[in-house]
Design a protein around this motif. Structure first.
Motif, PDB file in Angstrom:
ATOM      1  N   TYR A  56      -6.718   9.008  -3.000  1.00 42.33           N
ATOM      2  CA  TYR A  56      -6.524   7.560  -3.009  1.00 42.33           C
ATOM      3  C   TYR A  56      -7.592   6.848  -2.179  1.00 42.33           C
ATOM      4  O   TYR A  56      -8.098   5.784  -2.570  1.00 42.33           O
ATOM      5  N   VAL A  57      -7.922   7.411  -1.023  1.00 42.89           N
ATOM      6  CA  VAL A  57      -8.940   6.787  -0.177  1.00 42.89           C
ATOM      7  C   VAL A  57     -10.288   6.791  -0.888  1.00 42.89           C
ATOM      8  O   VAL A  57     -11.015   5.781  -0.892  1.00 42.89           O
ATOM      9  N   CYS A  58     -10.638   7.909  -1.514  1.00 40.95           N
ATOM     10  CA  CYS A  58     -11.901   7.981  -2.258  1.00 40.95           C
ATOM     11  C   CYS A  58     -11.916   6.967  -3.407  1.00 40.95           C
ATOM     12  O   CYS A  58     -12.940   6.309  -3.659  1.00 40.95           O
ATOM     13  N   ALA A  59     -10.786   6.845  -4.104  1.00 40.15           N
ATOM     14  CA  ALA A  59     -10.716   5.889  -5.212  1.00 40.15           C
ATOM     15  C   ALA A  59     -10.904   4.460  -4.717  1.00 40.15           C
ATOM     16  O   ALA A  59     -11.631   3.664  -5.322  1.00 40.15           O
ATOM     17  N   ASN A  60     -10.272   4.122  -3.600  1.00 44.39           N
ATOM     18  CA  ASN A  60     -10.395   2.759  -3.077  1.00 44.39           C
ATOM     19  C   ASN A  60     -11.792   2.474  -2.538  1.00 44.39           C
ATOM     20  O   ASN A  60     -12.294   1.347  -2.664  1.00 44.39           O
ATOM     21  N   ILE A  61     -12.432   3.476  -1.949  1.00 42.99           N
ATOM     22  CA  ILE A  61     -13.820   3.296  -1.518  1.00 42.99           C
ATOM     23  C   ILE A  61     -14.711   3.024  -2.730  1.00 42.99           C
ATOM     24  O   ILE A  61     -15.598   2.162  -2.698  1.00 42.99           O
ATOM     25  N   GLY A 120       0.806  -1.213   0.000  1.00 38.17           N
ATOM     26  CA  GLY A 120       0.000   0.000   0.000  1.00 38.17           C
ATOM     27  C   GLY A 120       0.835   1.255   0.000  1.00 38.17           C
ATOM     28  O   GLY A 120       0.503   2.244  -0.675  1.00 38.17           O
ATOM     29  N   TYR A 159     -13.777   1.652  -5.538  1.00 37.78           N
ATOM     30  CA  TYR A 159     -13.505   0.303  -6.030  1.00 37.78           C
ATOM     31  C   TYR A 159     -14.254  -0.744  -5.198  1.00 37.78           C
ATOM     32  O   TYR A 159     -14.851  -1.683  -5.746  1.00 37.78           O
ATOM     33  N   VAL A 160     -14.209  -0.576  -3.870  1.00 42.08           N
ATOM     34  CA  VAL A 160     -14.815  -1.571  -2.985  1.00 42.08           C
ATOM     35  C   VAL A 160     -16.334  -1.585  -3.124  1.00 42.08           C
ATOM     36  O   VAL A 160     -16.978  -2.631  -2.986  1.00 42.08           O
ATOM     37  N   LEU A 164     -11.498  -8.086  -6.864  1.00 40.36           N
ATOM     38  CA  LEU A 164     -10.314  -7.238  -6.722  1.00 40.36           C
ATOM     39  C   LEU A 164      -9.032  -8.066  -6.782  1.00 40.36           C
ATOM     40  O   LEU A 164      -8.061  -7.695  -7.454  1.00 40.36           O
ATOM     41  N   VAL A 191      -7.325  -3.076 -11.494  1.00 40.31           N
ATOM     42  CA  VAL A 191      -8.567  -2.798 -10.769  1.00 40.31           C
ATOM     43  C   VAL A 191      -9.308  -1.607 -11.360  1.00 40.31           C
ATOM     44  O   VAL A 191     -10.534  -1.629 -11.502  1.00 40.31           O
ATOM     45  N   ALA A 192      -8.570  -0.556 -11.712  1.00 42.88           N
ATOM     46  CA  ALA A 192      -9.222   0.635 -12.262  1.00 42.88           C
ATOM     47  C   ALA A 192      -9.932   0.319 -13.574  1.00 42.88           C
ATOM     48  O   ALA A 192     -11.034   0.826 -13.840  1.00 42.88           O
TER      49      ALA A 192
END
Length: 239
Positions: free
Chosen positions: A77-82, A38, A84-85, A93, A99-100
Motif C-alpha cells: 500500500y505504501v509503495c502504491a501511494n508513493i 486510511g 500515485y503521489v 488526487l 485514483v488508480a
C-alpha cells in the motif's frame, strides 16, 4: 507501478518542502478523519480471527499469518501511494473518483485497462473475505445464543445462517442509498472502531479480573493500551 512513476524522476511531490505543505489548515478532527479513512484499507486484518476454528494449528498459524500479512500489505500500500503521489498532484488526487484509474491513464497508456481490472479483482477478493468471515461470525453467535431466535436459524443441510445473511444483505442495500462513498466509509469505520475499542478494553479487563485463564495466544498488555490511547483520540475527535 512505483518504478513506472519514480524512474523518470517524477518526485516533485515527495520533496519535503512540497510533501509536508498543507493544502488546508491543520485541524485535529481532519487528522482523525484521515486516519479513519486510511485505516479502512487495512480493515481486513481482523477477518482471519473469525475463522480460527477452520485453521490448522491456529495457535501457531494465526499469529504467523498476521505477522506476515500486515507488514506485506502495508509495504504494498505504501509503495502504491508513493507511486500515485509521484504521478498525480494532490489537487488531481482529490478531484479523482478513482485514483488508480487516473494513475493508469497517465502512465500506462494502452495498458491502462490493467488498473480497473486489478481494482475489481481486489474488490471481489475483499468481498469474498468479508462474506466468508461474517457468515462464520453469525454461526458462532447463534451457537452461543447471542442472536435473536430468527437470526440464529441455520440451513439444515448446508449449515449456513441464511436469515442472518439476508438481514445483512438488506441492511447493506439500505446503506448504499447514499451517493457519497466517503460518508459511507466514515460511518462504517466509526462503528468498526467503536467495537474494536470495546473488544480491546474487554481484553484488558479480563487480564486483570481473570489472570489465570488459559491463553494459548498471549500478547503484551502494552499493545492494547497503545491501541486504546489511539482509539480514544480518534473517537473523541470524531464525536
Amino acid at each position: 507501478m512505483l518504478l513506472c512513476s519514480v524512474s523518470p524522476g517524477h518526485f516533485y511531490w515527495l520533496e519535503p518542502e512540497h510533501a509536508f505543505h498543507p493544502l488546508q489548515p491543520y485541524d485535529m478532527s481532519r487528522i482523525a478523519l484521515a486516519f479513519l479513512q486510511g485505516s479502512f484499507a487495512y480493515a481486513g486484518w481482523n477477518f482471519l480471527n473469525y475463522v480460527t476454528e477452520e485453521l490448522i494449528d491456529p495457535y501457531r498459524n494465526l499469529p504467523r499469518a498476521i505477522f506476515i500479512s500486515i507488514p506485506l500489505v502495508t509495504f504494498v500500500y505504501v509503495c502504491a501511494n508513493i507511486a500515485y503521489v509521484t504521478a498525480i498532484s494532490p489537487q488531481e488526487l482529490m478531484a479523482s473518483n478513482a485514483v488508480a484509474v487516473t494513475f493508469g491513464e497517465k502512465l500506462l497508456g494502452v495498458m491502462s485497462l490493467i488498473m480497473p481490472i486489478s481494482v475489481a479483482l481486489s474488490t471481489f477478493g475483499g468481498l469474498n473475505g468479508s462474506l466468508f468471515t461474517s457468515s462464520r461470525l453469525f454461526f458462532a453467535g447463534a451457537r452461543e445464543g447471542h442472536l435473536p431466535r430468527l437470526l440464529a436459524m441455520i440451513h439444515v443441510n448446508r449449515c449456513t445462517p441464511i436469515p442472518a445473511l439476508l438481514f445483512t444483505c438488506i441492511s447493506t442495500l439500505l446503506m448504499l442509498c447514499t451517493s457519497d462513498i466517503y460518508t459511507l466509509i466514515n460511518y462504517v469505520g466509526f462503528i468498526n472502531y467503536l467495537f474494536y475499542g470495546v473488544s480491546v478494553a474487554g481484553q484488558i479487563v479480563l487480564r486483570i479480573k481473570e489472570p489465570d485463564i488459559h491463553r494459548p495466544i498471549k500478547v503484551s498488555l502494552a499493545w492494547p493500551v497503545i491501541f486504546l490511547i489511539f482509539w480514544t483520540f480518534l473517537v473523541y475527535q470524531l464525536c
